[in-house]
Motif scaffolding. Structure first.
Motif, PDB file in Angstrom:
ATOM      1  N   TYR A  25      40.452  44.295  50.362  1.00 50.94           N
ATOM      2  CA  TYR A  25      38.993  44.450  50.338  1.00 50.94           C
ATOM      3  C   TYR A  25      38.389  43.938  51.649  1.00 50.94           C
ATOM      4  O   TYR A  25      37.505  44.559  52.234  1.00 50.94           O
ATOM      5  N   ASP A  39      36.966  43.881  38.376  1.00 47.19           N
ATOM      6  CA  ASP A  39      37.567  44.905  37.532  1.00 47.19           C
ATOM      7  C   ASP A  39      39.039  45.103  37.907  1.00 47.19           C
ATOM      8  O   ASP A  39      39.365  45.357  39.074  1.00 47.19           O
ATOM      9  N   GLN A  40      39.927  45.016  36.900  1.00 47.95           N
ATOM     10  CA  GLN A  40      41.358  45.087  37.233  1.00 47.95           C
ATOM     11  C   GLN A  40      41.758  46.443  37.819  1.00 47.95           C
ATOM     12  O   GLN A  40      42.586  46.528  38.712  1.00 47.95           O
ATOM     13  N   GLN A  41      41.132  47.506  37.301  1.00 52.32           N
ATOM     14  CA  GLN A  41      41.470  48.841  37.826  1.00 52.32           C
ATOM     15  C   GLN A  41      41.185  48.901  39.333  1.00 52.32           C
ATOM     16  O   GLN A  41      41.992  49.398  40.115  1.00 52.32           O
ATOM     17  N   THR A  42      40.038  48.357  39.731  1.00 54.77           N
ATOM     18  CA  THR A  42      39.692  48.334  41.168  1.00 54.77           C
ATOM     19  C   THR A  42      40.718  47.514  41.928  1.00 54.77           C
ATOM     20  O   THR A  42      41.160  47.900  43.016  1.00 54.77           O
ATOM     21  N   ARG A  43      41.112  46.362  41.330  1.00 47.49           N
ATOM     22  CA  ARG A  43      42.091  45.515  42.018  1.00 47.49           C
ATOM     23  C   ARG A  43      43.398  46.287  42.214  1.00 47.49           C
ATOM     24  O   ARG A  43      43.985  46.275  43.293  1.00 47.49           O
ATOM     25  N   ALA A  47      44.522  42.340  46.506  1.00 40.91           N
ATOM     26  CA  ALA A  47      43.223  43.003  46.349  1.00 40.91           C
ATOM     27  C   ALA A  47      42.193  42.377  47.295  1.00 40.91           C
ATOM     28  O   ALA A  47      41.442  43.083  47.972  1.00 40.91           O
ATOM     29  N   ALA A 103      33.192  42.446  43.362  1.00 39.65           N
ATOM     30  CA  ALA A 103      33.949  43.619  43.797  1.00 39.65           C
ATOM     31  C   ALA A 103      35.368  43.607  43.240  1.00 39.65           C
ATOM     32  O   ALA A 103      35.977  44.663  43.035  1.00 39.65           O
ATOM     33  N   LEU A 104      35.907  42.395  43.001  1.00 40.73           N
ATOM     34  CA  LEU A 104      37.298  42.314  42.563  1.00 40.73           C
ATOM     35  C   LEU A 104      37.427  42.063  41.058  1.00 40.73           C
ATOM     36  O   LEU A 104      38.536  41.927  40.539  1.00 40.73           O
ATOM     37  N   GLU A 117      43.851  49.458  42.456  1.00 37.40           N
ATOM     38  CA  GLU A 117      43.714  50.496  43.496  1.00 37.40           C
ATOM     39  C   GLU A 117      43.817  49.871  44.892  1.00 37.40           C
ATOM     40  O   GLU A 117      44.448  50.412  45.801  1.00 37.40           O
ATOM     41  N   LEU A 118      43.190  48.698  45.043  1.00 34.75           N
ATOM     42  CA  LEU A 118      43.283  47.992  46.328  1.00 34.75           C
ATOM     43  C   LEU A 118      44.728  47.593  46.605  1.00 34.75           C
ATOM     44  O   LEU A 118      45.226  47.727  47.731  1.00 34.75           O
TER      45      LEU A 118
END
Ligand code: FAD
Ligand code: NAD
Ligand code: SF4
Ligand code: FES
Length: 816
Positions: A736, A765-769, A732, A762-763, A771-772
């Motif tokens: 990023y 949130d696990q969902q965002t991680r 992630a 930015a990192l 997706e990355l």
């Protein structure tokens, strides 16, 4: 009552008319002026013929003074009517059409002509020089009917002609007598780098070649060389230097050496006849660039206006090649002598080369390639002759900043008002001051439109920008720095956003749609756009090889002698007897001069010839170590708990896992990783872009470290327990960084700029991680090993054949 004197100018070119313009400012009514020009045009900017040829301007755009200007200033202009003689006894100028014009003063400013060497066949149709509008029009017309062009001479003019002909769709080969290009302005390393970049633009080269014949019947069809080889060509452009036009002087009894001999006040040996420009020879030197000619013109104008002048004492010159996408600068004396010392810096990753030549503690010359931003300040230092003792190295690295004895602002302040700032357009410091203070030009654009400063080669832009800031202070709107380069004023994030929203899919499309100032871009924006497109569209984007730096095109690091180095991948720095044997066998078979361990625990084979690269990769049968690119380089490891009694985790296994996961990952800049098995940190993980340090029951992830020029300790991003979590956070974070950093920005600079808290947020949130993670995995799924690809494809292998290779060492001999 004083009567107006009669002044005749012979030669309606750049130096002569500039002298008249200056004279009109100093003494508007002192003379009744007549100008004779051999060409059928009003005065135009010859420098910009290269731009016209390359399609960046029209003939109309380059007219400096149109017919109205002559009329408004009561100047009688005879175009297309060359002067043939001056009758000094009768004080008359006599033209080819038979005109006899009286004079009190006459200026000869007949310039030069292209030197056409006496090679058999050089009088055939299709063989031309590149000097005037007619030559330019001939080339444009020829490109519509013919395909193959040869340019003889790899100097400034030859290369600008070649670039223009390429833009016109021709297949262009430059034939150069010496072993490296621009040998009058550059040393060997810079010449080689230039060749690589121009080859990437599609230019072909035959170096170390001497032409003995131009073949064909009436029209040229080819060239033959001393070594018996030949080349087909429908157009041959001679760009092997210039010769001063001295016919008028000769027929008028003036003293001539190579040019018309003049003293410090531009007097010839006959009273009331002066000479200025390329036709003149001052203290044994004939200049071929406009800046010194304008300096001569300023002295002559003052003298003719009846003002005192200290006289012209000669000039130090600087040049900049006007080829889009290539940054080359040379000033003063670039060659070493027993009296000089030089400092050099070579960065093969980003194709940057800098050389400073120093004598008696003063800077006397500089060569810059790839990054010419310091060109104008170095040139000012050369001209000022001030001591640089103690700050030589800072000047080389461009970090002189406050260390200079005289600050850049002080230097600008101390410049004389009539000092020429923009050599190409003869714009003085005073003219810029006037435009800013009197005419309200507070942006580079308006200043350019108003004064023409920086409108030709662009070499003076930093100096002009400095003066804009000096005169306008806080109200200066300096836009050039805002963009990622001078080709656009858009910033990185705006460009990436526009690419996404408008679905732009190629470098060319981005430059067209986003209205790039330079249609071909430059060496800063092309690789950057290539990266952003690849990052945004990993599945569809086809990497543009010509936008990559040399090392990335050849998948090996070019060395200072032109050979390459090969670093096979050794995951986690852990090797095997079988791999070591393969490396040893190859090193022995190809006489590899040096095998060395790198700082990243890899084996580097140095001194390999380009043509041997594919064979060596084939025989090594190991993956590319990517030691050359803006990619994941290495994952350095310590032995960890497998052998070390302090180890808490298996550092080697973790390092190998990470290197296998991210190998071939491209980034905005190179990416280095390390894994240490305990906080003793033997793998130096805290000066890496991403470093893991094992602790009891888990791992710390440190980010944004750097051990290079500017050392920066990494900062703790997070602490996790499992290997899965390590991989999730690492992926992630890396993705990023890939998506948000500027091209060429290492993680250290990026985190310094955006702040660690921003990255953490930015990192978070696990969902965002996740997706990355999925985006980085998609990107990685499209990568393949470049060495294997080249080995498998004949058309790629061909690029490594020694086509027209210049000898790598040897002396430079010249010419005619
Ligand atoms: C394609 C190209 C690109 C260049 N780029 C750069 C650059 O980037 N930077 C730089 O500093 N310099 C550059 N130069 C060089 C620069 O253009 C010259 O140094 C400059 O033009 C010389 O000025 P001049 O007045 O002495 O000669 P010219 O500009 O050549 O003017 C002389 C004029 O005299 C005329 N003439 C000759 N004989 C007679 C006669 N008997 N009677 C009447 N008229 C006559 C000629 O036809 C010509 O029009 C470039 C040159 C070329 C060709
Ligand atoms: N960007 C610029 O500043 C710019 C651009 C164009 C022209 N100019 C000026 O115009 C003038 C002419 O430029 P130029 O490039 O012709 O002159 P030049 O003397 O700078 O370069 C000529 C080159 O041709 C090579 N050469 C000589 N004889 C040869 C032969 N027989 N075969 C192959 N190569 C040979 C030389 O080694 C030399 O490098 C110069 O005064 C130059 O400064 C400047
Ligand atoms: S970092 Fe720790 S585990 Fe690794 S070698 Fe050094 S002391 Fe041993
Ligand atoms: S010096 Fe070339 S544009 Fe100013």
């Amino acid at each position: 009552m004083t009567t107006t004197k009669k002044l005749v100018l012979i030669g309606n070119g750049m130096a002569g008319v500039w002298t008249i313009e200056h004279l009109l400012k100093l003494a508007p009514h002192a003379y009744e002026i007549t100008i004779f020009g051999a060409e059928p045009h009003p005065n135009y900017n010859r420098i910009l013929l290269s731009t016209v040829l390359a399609g960046g301007a029209s003939i109309n755009d380059i007219i400096i003074n149109d017919h109205d200007w002559y009329r408004d200033n009561h100047i009688t202009l005879y175009t297309g009517d060359p002067v043939i003689r001056i009758d000094a006894d009768q004080r008359q100028v006599i033209s080819a059409s038979g005109l006899h014009v009286d004079y009190d003063e006459v200026i000869i400013a007949t310039g030069s002509r292209a030197f056409i060497p006496p090679i058999p066949g050089s009088d055939k149709d299709g063989v031309i020089g590149f000097r005037d509008i007619k030559d330019c029009e001939t080339m444009i017309a020829t490109a519509q009917t013919h395909r193959k062009a040869a340019v003889i001479g790899g100097g400034l003019l030859g290369l600008e002609a070649a670039r223009g002909l390429l833009n016109l769709g021709m297949d262009v080969t430059v034939i150069h007598i010496n072993e490296h290009l621009m040998d009058r302005q550059l040393d060997l390393p810079a010449g080689l780098m230039l060749q690589e970049q121009l080859e990437a633009q599609g230019m072909k080269f035959l170096l170390g070649k001497r032409t003995v014949e131009l073949t064909g019947k009436r029209r040229v069809t080819g060239l033959r060389f001393t070594d018996g080889e030949s080349l087909d060509a429908d157009l041959v452009v001679m760009a092997v230097g210039i010769r001063p036009n001295i016919d008028v002087a000769q027929s008028s009894g003036l003293t001539i050496n190579r040019g018309i001999v003049v003293d410090d006040h531009l007097h010839t040996n006959i009273p009331h006849i002066s000479a200025v420009g390329e036709c003149a020879e001052h203290r044994g030197i004939g200049y071929g660039l406009v800046a010194p000619l304008y300096e001569q013109g300023a002295v002559l104008a003052k003298r003719l206006a009846g003002l005192d002048t200290a006289g012209y004492e000669g000039s130090v010159t600087s040049t900049k090649l006007k080829v889009a996408g290539v940054d080359v600068f040379s000033a003063g004396q670039f060659a070493d002598t027993p009296q000089t010392k030089s400092l050099r810096m070579q960065d093969d990753i980003d194709s940057i080369y800098k050389k400073l030549v120093i004598q008696d503690g003063k800077l006397i010359g500089a060569v810059l390639f790839g990054d010419t931003s310091e060109g104008s300040s170095l040139f000012s230092l050369i001209k000022s002759g001030e001591s640089i003792v103690g700050r030589e190295k800072e000047l080389l690295t461009g970090y002189a900043g406050g260390a200079t004895a005289v600050s850049p602002l002080q230097r600008l302040e101390s410049m004389a008002d009539d000092e020429i700032v923009c050599g190409c357009n003869g714009v003085s410091k005073a003219a810029i001051g006037d435009a800013v203070l009197q005419q309200g030009c507070h942006t580079m654009g308006s200043l350019k439109a108003c004064t023409k400063a920086s409108a030709s080669c662009g070499g003076c832009a930093p100096l002009v920008e400095g003066l804009l800031q000096l005169y306008a202070g806080d109200s200066a709107q300096v836009t050039v720095k805002e963009g990622m380069c001078g080709c656009t004023s858009l910033q990185r994030d705006e460009i990436v956003e526009q690419i996404k929203t408008m679905g732009l899919k190629t470098v060319k499309e981005v430059m067209n749609v986003l209205e790039w100032r330079e249609p071909e871009g430059c060496s800063k924006c092309r690789p950057a756009l290539n990266y952003y497109l690849g990052m945004l569209f990993p599945a569809e984007y086809e990497d543009e090889k010509e936008s990559r730096f040399t090392n990335e095109r050849y998948h090996a690091n070019i060395q200072k002698d032109g050979t390459y180095s090969v670093v096979p991948r050794i995951y986690g720095g852990v090797t095997s007897p079988a791999d070591l044997k393969k490396i040893a066998n190859v090193a022995e078979k190809y006489n590899v001069p040096l095998v060395k361990f790198t700082g990243g625990q890899r084996l580097d084979l140095l001194g390999i010839r380009k043509e041997d690269l594919p064979k060596i990769w084939e025989e090594l049968d190991m993956p590319s170590g990517h030691a050359y690119g803006k990619t994941l380089r290495t994952v350095k490891t310590c032995v960890g708990n497998t052998f070390c009694r302090f180890g808490t985790q298996d550092a080697m296994a973790m390092g190998i896992k990470m290197e296998k996961a991210y190998e071939r990952l491209t980034g905005p800049a190179k990416i280095k990783l390390a894994v240490s098995g305990c906080p003793r940190n033997c793998a130096e993980a805290t000066i890496k872009d991403l470093g893991l340090v094992a602790i009891d029951g888990g791992w710390e992830l440190h980010v944004g470290g750097n051990g290079g020029v500017k050392v920066r300790a990494a900062e703790l991003l997070c602490t996790v327990k499992t290997e899965e979590e390590v991989m999730e956070w690492s992926s992630a974070y890396l993705q990023y960084y890939r998506e948000h950093a500027r091209f060429n920005e290492r993680t250290a600079a990026w985190i310094e700029r955006v702040g660690l808290d921003h990255v953490k947020e930015a990192l978070a949130d696990q969902q965002t991680r996740l997706e990355l993670v999925s985006r980085i995995e998609e990107t990685l799924s499209y990568t393949s090993d470049p060495w294997k690809e080249i080995i498998a494809k004949d058309e790629l292998r061909k690029n490594f054949e020694p086509l027209h290779q210049a000898p790598l060492t040897g002396s430079t001999t010249s010419i005619y």
